[in-house]
Design a protein around this motif. Structure first.
Motif, PDB file in Angstrom:
ATOM      1  N   TRP A   1       0.386   3.975  -2.929  1.00  0.00           N
ATOM      2  CA  TRP A   1       0.071   5.350  -2.503  1.00  0.00           C
ATOM      3  C   TRP A   1       1.271   6.413  -3.174  1.00  0.00           C
ATOM      4  O   TRP A   1       0.742   7.524  -3.746  1.00  0.00           O
ATOM      5  CB  TRP A   1      -0.107   5.435  -1.060  1.00  0.00           C
ATOM      6  N   SER A   2       2.597   5.781  -3.256  1.00  0.00           N
ATOM      7  CA  SER A   2       3.507   6.783  -3.855  1.00  0.00           C
ATOM      8  C   SER A   2       3.438   6.765  -5.437  1.00  0.00           C
ATOM      9  O   SER A   2       3.724   7.862  -5.768  1.00  0.00           O
ATOM     10  CB  SER A   2       4.730   6.035  -3.532  1.00  0.00           C
TER      11      SER A   2
ATOM     12  N   PHE B   1       0.783  -1.227  -0.133  1.00  0.00           N
ATOM     13  CA  PHE B   1      -0.072  -0.001  -0.014  1.00  0.00           C
ATOM     14  C   PHE B   1       0.920   1.197  -0.157  1.00  0.00           C
ATOM     15  O   PHE B   1       0.455   2.392  -0.609  1.00  0.00           O
ATOM     16  CB  PHE B   1      -0.897   0.090   1.284  1.00  0.00           C
ATOM     17  N   SER B   2       2.053   1.258   0.782  1.00  0.00           N
ATOM     18  CA  SER B   2       2.998   2.248   0.463  1.00  0.00           C
ATOM     19  C   SER B   2       3.307   2.494  -0.924  1.00  0.00           C
ATOM     20  O   SER B   2       3.417   3.732  -1.294  1.00  0.00           O
ATOM     21  CB  SER B   2       4.049   2.071   1.457  1.00  0.00           C
TER      22      SER B   2
ATOM     23  N   LYS C   1       0.293   9.285  -6.272  1.00  0.00           N
ATOM     24  CA  LYS C   1       0.298  10.691  -5.978  1.00  0.00           C
ATOM     25  C   LYS C   1       1.656  11.236  -6.487  1.00  0.00           C
ATOM     26  O   LYS C   1       1.999  12.444  -6.511  1.00  0.00           O
ATOM     27  CB  LYS C   1       0.614  10.921  -4.372  1.00  0.00           C
TER      28      LYS C   1
END
Length: 398
Positions: free
Chosen positions: A111-112, A107-108, A115
């Motif tokens: 998200w990176s 998930f990290s 965005k």
């Protein structure tokens, strides 16, 4: 024999003129290629947004959108290369995506990717290019047949609009973007360094002082058992245990000095650097000229930098003399270590230089190594100056 002059080094083409020169033909080729490139980019963008947004309610929608955004960076790279080759626009590549740590999970990473401002600006560029590509293709194609006397001037105007769009949407947004990427990388270096230091301390305690204290406890136990039966043997064992206690205390002092020496806390850089210089196998002169003490973190980094460099001088330099100079220049703290050894030191030479450079970079510092073969070697470390706020600034001579 005449030689063709080299192309200009700047991204400004020569003034347009009625004759068709190399620049004009390059701009014509760029404008004619706008339509197929814009069509491909438009289809990619619409498909990616439509499918990604439509499937966002499922488990595959957002990952598909993230992969598409990663591919958008490739489109931007291709457009920058096309503009560089045909329009002479020299644009720096945006900052690469930071490498996420594996322990942060999927998930990290997701998200990176979602965005990423570089990818979203590329999609915006691809979306608005279709009508512009139709216009430029039509105007240039018609101009080649009916407007050719003034076509170079028309082409220059259209190409300048393209240059503005490429610079506005495909260039790095600003210095802040690069700075954020650098700070994210530096944060990883700081975390890894702190973890390595903790492992080193744990290893030193386990293999050194802890093992010695365990052996000491066993010796004292045996001495206690022999105290009544053989007092002389018990006395000898207690005497040996006393020696072991002294060795264990010295190991604990060395370990504490490696974490943060007491002399640095109590008396500052001048006394602390003089202490480590006295333990160096090479005569070292120390000069510290500071109007006040810097922040504890900066002071500690400067101390351990000099300590590591003097260890390298002792082990590898074969020098006769060395010097350490510390001073403040504006808002920077500068540390310079010189020796008259054989030189040849490198950042990738396995002497810890690369680790020092990474640690300094993590706090916005610089590390410069000048070590030609045959010597001398000069290492300059630059750190940001931060005032000490937890105690009055003082400077006590050793």
């Amino acid at each position: 024999m005449t030689m063709t002059p080299p192309p200009p080094d700047t991204d400004r083409p020569p003034p347009a003129r009625f004759a068709f020169d190399r620049w004009t033909w390059q701009e014509i080729a760029y404008l004619l290629a706008n339509l197929p490139m814009a069509l491909a980019g438009f289809v990619y963008t619409v498909f990616l947004i439509g499918v990604g947004a439509g499937l966002s309610v499922t488990v595959v929608g957002l990952p598909l959108l993230a992969l598409g955004l990663r591919g958008a960076r490739g489109l931007g790279r291709a457009e920058r290369g096309r503009a560089r080759g045909l329009l002479g626009v020299r644009i720096d590549e945006p900052s690469p995506m930071p490498r996420g740590r594996r322990d942060r999970g999927f998930f990290s990473w997701l998200w990176s990717q979602l965005k990423d401002p570089v990818a979203w600006r590329t999609l915006l560029y691809s979306f608005i290019r279709l009508p512009w590509g139709v216009v430029t293709f039509s105007v240039v194609l018609v101009g080649l047949f009916v407007l050719w006397p003034v076509l170079p001037f028309i082409v220059r105007g259209l190409a300048n609009a393209d240059r503005a769009m490429v610079r506005g949407l495909l260039s790095p947004s600003d210095e802040l973007e690069r700075r954020v990427a650098e700070l994210e990388s530096d944060r990883g270096v700081v975390v890894d360094t702190a973890a390595a230091d903790l492992r080193r301390i744990e290893r030193d305690l386990h293999d050194g002082a802890q093992a010695r204290l365990v052996a000491l406890a066993m010796d004292l136990g045996l001495a206690k058992e022999k105290l009544t039966a053989d007092p002389e043997a018990a006395a000898r064992m207690v005497d040996e245990a006393h020696g072991e206690v002294k060795v264990a205390l010295q190991e604990l002092r060395d370990l504490a000095r490696g974490i943060h020496p007491a002399v640095l806390t109590d008396r500052g850089l001048d006394a602390a650097l003089s202490a480590i210089a006295s333990r160096c196998t090479v005569p070292v002169t120390v000069s510290v000229e500071l109007p006040a003490r810097p922040a504890e973190a900066i002071e500690g980094i400067a101390y351990f930098t000099v300590s590591e460099l003097l260890q390298n001088v002792s082990k590898h330099s074969r020098a006769r003399t060395a010097s350490v100079d510390v001073w403040r220049s504006g808002d920077r703290l500068l540390v310079q270590v010189r020796d008259d050894g054989t030189g040849g030191a490198r950042l990738d030479g396995g002497t810890g230089m690369s680790g020092l450079a990474e640690r300094l970079g993590a706090v916005d510092g610089l590390f410069v190594l000048d070590s030609p073969e045959g010597g001398p070697t000069t290492v300059t470390a630059e750190l940001p100056w931060r005032d000490r706020t937890d105690m009055p600034a003082k400077h006590v001579a050793p």
